[in-house]
Enzyme design. Structure first.
Site, PDB file in Angstrom:
ATOM      1  N   ASP A 111       0.892  -1.073  -0.018  1.00  0.00           N
ATOM      2  CA  ASP A 111       0.076   0.104   0.054  1.00  0.00           C
ATOM      3  C   ASP A 111       0.803   1.279  -0.046  1.00  0.00           C
ATOM      4  O   ASP A 111       1.740   1.472   1.124  1.00  0.00           O
ATOM      5  CB  ASP A 111      -0.969   0.004   1.474  1.00  0.00           C
ATOM      6  CG  ASP A 111      -2.330   0.565   0.876  1.00  0.00           C
ATOM      7  OD1 ASP A 111      -2.297   1.610   0.437  1.00  0.00           O
ATOM      8  OD2 ASP A 111      -3.221   0.195   1.685  1.00  0.00           O
ATOM      9  N   ASP A 213      -2.552   4.860  -2.260  1.00  0.00           N
ATOM     10  CA  ASP A 213      -3.724   5.528  -1.593  1.00  0.00           C
ATOM     11  C   ASP A 213      -3.961   6.796  -1.915  1.00  0.00           C
ATOM     12  O   ASP A 213      -2.942   7.546  -2.546  1.00  0.00           O
ATOM     13  CB  ASP A 213      -2.956   5.607   0.045  1.00  0.00           C
ATOM     14  CG  ASP A 213      -4.109   6.092   1.122  1.00  0.00           C
ATOM     15  OD1 ASP A 213      -5.052   5.321   1.094  1.00  0.00           O
ATOM     16  OD2 ASP A 213      -3.677   7.180   1.620  1.00  0.00           O
ATOM     17  N   GLU A 255      -6.405   4.352  -5.805  1.00  0.00           N
ATOM     18  CA  GLU A 255      -7.507   4.774  -5.102  1.00  0.00           C
ATOM     19  C   GLU A 255      -7.893   6.024  -5.424  1.00  0.00           C
ATOM     20  O   GLU A 255      -7.151   7.100  -5.269  1.00  0.00           O
ATOM     21  CB  GLU A 255      -7.313   4.614  -3.785  1.00  0.00           C
ATOM     22  CG  GLU A 255      -8.691   4.920  -2.900  1.00  0.00           C
ATOM     23  CD  GLU A 255      -8.402   5.298  -1.449  1.00  0.00           C
ATOM     24  OE1 GLU A 255      -9.322   5.242  -0.510  1.00  0.00           O
ATOM     25  OE2 GLU A 255      -7.432   6.086  -1.101  1.00  0.00           O
ATOM     26  N   HIS A 329     -11.101  -1.650   3.894  1.00  0.00           N
ATOM     27  CA  HIS A 329     -11.086  -1.452   5.168  1.00  0.00           C
ATOM     28  C   HIS A 329     -11.632  -0.068   5.674  1.00  0.00           C
ATOM     29  O   HIS A 329     -11.544   0.375   6.652  1.00  0.00           O
ATOM     30  CB  HIS A 329      -9.432  -1.331   5.477  1.00  0.00           C
ATOM     31  CG  HIS A 329      -8.759  -0.299   4.834  1.00  0.00           C
ATOM     32  ND1 HIS A 329      -8.786  -0.183   3.403  1.00  0.00           N
ATOM     33  CD2 HIS A 329      -8.250   0.961   5.133  1.00  0.00           C
ATOM     34  CE1 HIS A 329      -7.969   0.961   2.944  1.00  0.00           C
ATOM     35  NE2 HIS A 329      -7.808   1.524   3.872  1.00  0.00           N
ATOM     36  N   ASP A 330     -12.053   0.706   4.782  1.00  0.00           N
ATOM     37  CA  ASP A 330     -12.798   1.836   4.899  1.00  0.00           C
ATOM     38  C   ASP A 330     -14.286   1.760   4.980  1.00  0.00           C
ATOM     39  O   ASP A 330     -15.151   2.854   5.122  1.00  0.00           O
ATOM     40  CB  ASP A 330     -12.332   2.829   3.888  1.00  0.00           C
ATOM     41  CG  ASP A 330     -11.018   3.465   4.045  1.00  0.00           C
ATOM     42  OD1 ASP A 330     -10.295   3.247   5.089  1.00  0.00           O
ATOM     43  OD2 ASP A 330     -10.268   3.737   2.815  1.00  0.00           O
TER      44      ASP A 330
HETATM   45  O1  ISL Z   1     -13.015   6.103   4.817  1.00  0.00           O
HETATM   46  C1  ISL Z   1     -13.312   6.951   4.064  1.00  0.00           C
HETATM   47  C2  ISL Z   1     -14.603   7.255   3.581  1.00  0.00           C
HETATM   48  O2  ISL Z   1     -15.322   6.111   4.086  1.00  0.00           O
HETATM   49  C3  ISL Z   1     -12.572   8.265   3.884  1.00  0.00           C
HETATM   50  O3  ISL Z   1     -12.696   9.237   4.761  1.00  0.00           O
HETATM   51  C4  ISL Z   1     -11.130   7.741   3.666  1.00  0.00           C
HETATM   52  O4  ISL Z   1     -10.224   8.559   4.347  1.00  0.00           O
HETATM   53  C5  ISL Z   1     -10.719   7.907   2.131  1.00  0.00           C
HETATM   54  O5  ISL Z   1     -11.240   6.946   1.765  1.00  0.00           O
HETATM   55  C6  ISL Z   1      -9.179   7.738   1.942  1.00  0.00           C
HETATM   56  O6  ISL Z   1      -8.662   6.622   2.165  1.00  0.00           O
HETATM   57  C7  ISL Z   1      -7.412   6.114   2.173  1.00  0.00           C
HETATM   58  O7  ISL Z   1      -6.853   7.164   2.646  1.00  0.00           O
HETATM   59  C8  ISL Z   1      -6.725   7.597   4.056  1.00  0.00           C
HETATM   60  C9  ISL Z   1      -6.878   6.385   5.255  1.00  0.00           C
HETATM   61  O8  ISL Z   1      -7.497   6.774   6.243  1.00  0.00           O
HETATM   62  C10 ISL Z   1      -7.700   5.342   4.558  1.00  0.00           C
HETATM   63  O9  ISL Z   1      -7.622   4.090   5.181  1.00  0.00           O
HETATM   64  C11 ISL Z   1      -7.253   5.021   3.214  1.00  0.00           C
HETATM   65  O10 ISL Z   1      -7.956   3.848   2.556  1.00  0.00           O
HETATM   66  C12 ISL Z   1      -5.543   8.252   4.549  1.00  0.00           C
HETATM   67  O11 ISL Z   1      -4.451   7.793   4.225  1.00  0.00           O
END
Ligand code: ISL
Ligand code: CA
Length: 558
Positions: A111, A213, A255, A329-330
């Site tokens: 990642d 990311d 992403e 995971h989000d």
């Molecule tokens: O999770 C979210 C919406 O459900 C967002 O707020 C999220 O932070 C966004 O999807 C970006 O995600 C990625 O970057 C973030 C990290 O916290 C997340 O886990 C990651 O997937 C910051 O690095």
């Protein structure tokens, strides 16, 4: 595995890539398997579960961040890109994981979190030391507004201002996430060179690629108020491609919350020299409220969901490539969000898997999805651990929201739904740890766990394994063209995939009651039952009765 690049017989058609027929499995290391009883999942735990993943049949593991980090955002705040967080293990263990996975035909995706670092990264420690420090320009600094306040109204994704004052040097730094995740300044060529060097160091260790990311944010033009799709975003990605993975046969997935079908082709069009594919989130955000976002969600709407998938299937049909996912995971658990985890947990989880895996693109399974893990019934804010949930709780209550209303929203959408420990067995703590887990296990682990799933040939696990294997043995699933039917039907998802005289017909009910279905003449066919969740179906007739969440696919030749 990575060297099977061959070409389709027809001229002008997408060149074949190994990742076209691959299935990716996402591991959130902290919550996967704990090998030393400290309550935190680790690399040793992952190595111990490779046989399980091999049985499932996946080709690639996407590891959420394992780098050294103060864990303000569970590793998405990196303080050393070239070391492993001690709670997860060591570089030696990482190398052992790469080798052990490779022995089973599994590649490892890392990642890549390069929109920001941790505030404990030495670059930021240097940068904040003085205004003329050589690392100052690694980050994004602005003077206070004339009244001493924030330079602009920009908000952090985790709530509150995206600017924090550094009192020692009298300027604000930008952080689109927590204040402990300062944004890197991609306009600085030195930043880009350091990142490419680091990426090559990992690629040389034999990884299969990167998940990137929030990569749509790296071209941000802060003063113009542009965050995604900045003027140089694609220059940076093309440069990254040239300098790092371009000559290597790896999988890269960005992403990109901002992606539309039009912009997607800029990232993953085959002649663009950028990424293999992206994650787009239209099917996720279409359920979010226009002003309150995910904390106030809209009801499930299958017609809208199908329209979104169909649009993306068509937009990337001839160029580019889709990634297919329900969760990560989000996000909430797939079966809780899109299925019926109370009345039809098994049938609806299987139906979700069938409709996703038989579309065109690379499927991603989030850990636990393959056994039908569900959202958590946490009742108190003290049970939550996620920084976004905790920040939003504070801000929402300050804004007048009632505690129980917030908990209801969190039960549906908190990122912790995806982060409770993987349910391995009916043993205490779901077999995840013999210590105290960092976040509570879902009490339904006694029924829903990997042990039980592997032993039961009718489980959600074996259904996933079958879908993964079908993709490997049927080119029509990988390359067939997609066409949807009954677009306005509120309860069924129907589509076909066609390649060189082969046709797969997918029919899936999203209804909790039996339904009578009228199918158009062009869909009627008889052939081979490929996959089902009640009993095998080898014939598509004009009139059919579907059981609750029944789904099946029929393969026809000639
Ligand atoms: O999770 C979210 C919406 O459900 C967002 O707020 C999220 O932070 C966004 O999807 C970006 O995600 C990625 O970057 C973030 C990290 O916290 C997340 O886990 C990651 O997937 C910051 O690095
Ligand atoms: Ca551990």
């Amino acid at each position: 595995m990575q060297d099977v690049t061959h070409h389709l017989p027809q001229a002008g058609v997408l060149p074949r890539k190994w990742w076209h027929s691959a299935t990716v499995y996402q591991i959130y290391p902290r919550s996967f398997a704990d090998s030393n009883s400290d309550g935190i999942g680790d690399l040793g735990g992952i190595i111990g579960k490779l046989d399980y993943l091999e049985k499932l049949g996946i080709d690639v593991i996407w590891l959420s961040p394992i780098f050294r980090s103060p864990m303000d955002d569970n590793g998405y705040d990196i303080s050393d890109y070239q070391d492993i967080a001690p709670e997860f293990g060591t570089l030696e263990e990482f190398d052992r994981l790469v080798r052990a996975a490779k022995d089973r035909g599994i590649g490892i995706l890392l990642d890549l979190v390069v929109n920001h670092t941790s505030d404990e990264h030495p670059w930021f420690v240097e940068a904040r030391a003085s205004r003329d420090n050589p690392y100052r320009d690694f980050y994004i600094w602005r003077d206070p507004a004339p009244d001493g306040g924030v330079p602009s109204a920009l908000q952090s994704n985790f709530g509150g201002p995206a600017w924090t004052l550094d009192p020692a040097t009298g300027q604000y730094y930008l952080h689109l996430f927590s204040r402990r995740q300062p944004d890197l300044n991609w306009e600085n060529p030195k930043v880009r060179a350091e990142i490419y060097r680091m990426m090559n160091w990992w690629l040389d260790r034999g990884i299969a690629g990167f998940r990137m990311d929030v990569i749509d944010l790296i071209g941000k033009q802060v003063d113009a108020g542009i965050l995604s799709d900045g003027a140089h975003l694609h220059d940076y990605l093309q440069e990254m491609h040239r300098e790092t993975f371009g000559p290597r046969d790896v999988l890269t997935v960005g992403e990109t919350w901002s992606a539309t079908p039009g912009s997607a082709l800029l990232y993953c069009g085959r002649d663009r020299g950028e990424l293999s594919m992206i994650f787009q989130f239209e099917h996720v955000t279409q359920r979010w409220d226009e002003s309150f976002g995910k904390w106030r969600s809209k009801p499930f709407d299958l017609v809208a969901l199908k329209a979104s998938f169909t649009k993306w299937q068509q937009a990337l049909a001839a160029d580019g490539w889709n990634s297919l996912f329900w969760g990560n995971h989000d996000l909430p658990r797939a079966v809780s969000r899109y299925g019926d985890d109370r009345r039809f947990p098994v049938q609806s989880a299987k139906t979700l898997a069938t409709v996703l895996h038989l579309m065109k693109g690379t499927p991603y399974i989030y850990q636990g999805e393959e056994i039908g893990m569900t959202n958590v019934p946490f009742e108190r804010i003290s049970e939550y651990r996620d920084i976004e949930t905790l920040n939003m709780h504070r801000l929402s209550l300050e804004a007048g929201l009632a505690e129980d209303a917030f908990i209801k929203g969190a039960n549906e959408n908190s990122r912790d739904n995806a982060r409770t420990p993987m349910q391995w067995s009916a043993a205490p703590q779901a077999g995840f740890t013999s210590g105290t887990p960092w976040i509570a296990v879902n009490p339904n682990y006694r029924q829903i766990n990997a042990d039980a799933a592997v032993r039961n040939e009718h489980s959600v696990f074996h259904h996933h394994a079958k879908l993964i294997a079908l993709r490997k043995s049927h080119d029509v699933i990988v390359y067939g063209s997609y066409q949807s039917f009954l677009d306005q039907h509120p309860d069924v998802f129907v589509y076909t995939r066609v390649l060189e005289g082969e046709r797969v017909t997918v029919i899936a009910s999203f209804s909790g009651t039996p339904l009578e279905l009228e199918l158009p003449g062009e869909l009627q066919t008889a052939g081979e039952a490929l996959i089902w969740n009640y009993s095998p179906v080898s014939e598509v007739r004009g009139r059919m009765t579907l059981q609750p969440y029944e789904s099946f696919a029929v393969l026809t030749r000639g």
